[in-house]
Scaffold this active site. Sequence first.
Site, PDB file in Angstrom:
ATOM      1  N   SER A  38     -51.430  -5.612 -14.917  1.00 59.52           N
ATOM      2  CA  SER A  38     -52.172  -5.603 -16.181  1.00 59.52           C
ATOM      3  C   SER A  38     -51.522  -6.462 -17.264  1.00 59.52           C
ATOM      4  O   SER A  38     -52.116  -6.683 -18.310  1.00 59.52           O
ATOM      5  CB  SER A  38     -52.309  -4.168 -16.707  1.00 59.52           C
ATOM      6  N   ASN A  39     -50.305  -6.936 -17.023  1.00 56.33           N
ATOM      7  CA  ASN A  39     -49.659  -7.789 -18.008  1.00 56.33           C
ATOM      8  C   ASN A  39     -50.357  -9.154 -17.998  1.00 56.33           C
ATOM      9  O   ASN A  39     -50.620  -9.713 -16.938  1.00 56.33           O
ATOM     10  CB  ASN A  39     -48.168  -7.940 -17.707  1.00 56.33           C
ATOM     11  N   GLN A  40     -50.643  -9.670 -19.167  1.00 55.00           N
ATOM     12  CA  GLN A  40     -51.439 -10.888 -19.290  1.00 55.00           C
ATOM     13  C   GLN A  40     -50.593 -12.157 -19.455  1.00 55.00           C
ATOM     14  O   GLN A  40     -51.146 -13.245 -19.667  1.00 55.00           O
ATOM     15  CB  GLN A  40     -52.408 -10.746 -20.464  1.00 55.00           C
TER      16      GLN A  40
END
Length: 168
Positions: A38-40
Amino acid sequence: MRKIAFEPIANEKSRILILGTMPSEESLRKQERYGHKSNQFWKIIFTLFDKPLPDGYAEKNALLEENNIAIWDVLESCEGTGSLDSSIKNEKPNDFKKFFRKYPQIRHIFFTSKKAEEFYRKYVGFDESRIYITLPSPSPANARMTLAQKIEKWQIFIDTVKATKVTD
């Protein structure tokens, strides 16, 4: 349990340094910076370079190195439960004096969160020979901004990369 961060990725062409606070528990487990799905971070970086996001970690790091970008964390180690910066305690900073002796050509430092900037200010301090910019966190915990808004705020990063590009 004490968490230990990764070694820096840098070389003699690095002109820009991206600094996170400390790798997440998922990143440490996978042995990949910004490894939480989920880290962008990687989506932002590859969007700014107008490139497709690869699956492989080596390919991700190669883009940074090809563009004279070093990457590291402010903290060498810490304790704390979970991956939120707010849970960090008993932190120990990385040795930036040694790092900058080895890579004195780095003049632009981008923090990937306000907490990374705070720890750097506390343990290292700012000096007039470098430019410091704090960007919005790519973490899933920073849900108040959309991916598009983060990319827009990170535009200064890609503009700096282009302005400091070193060729062979």
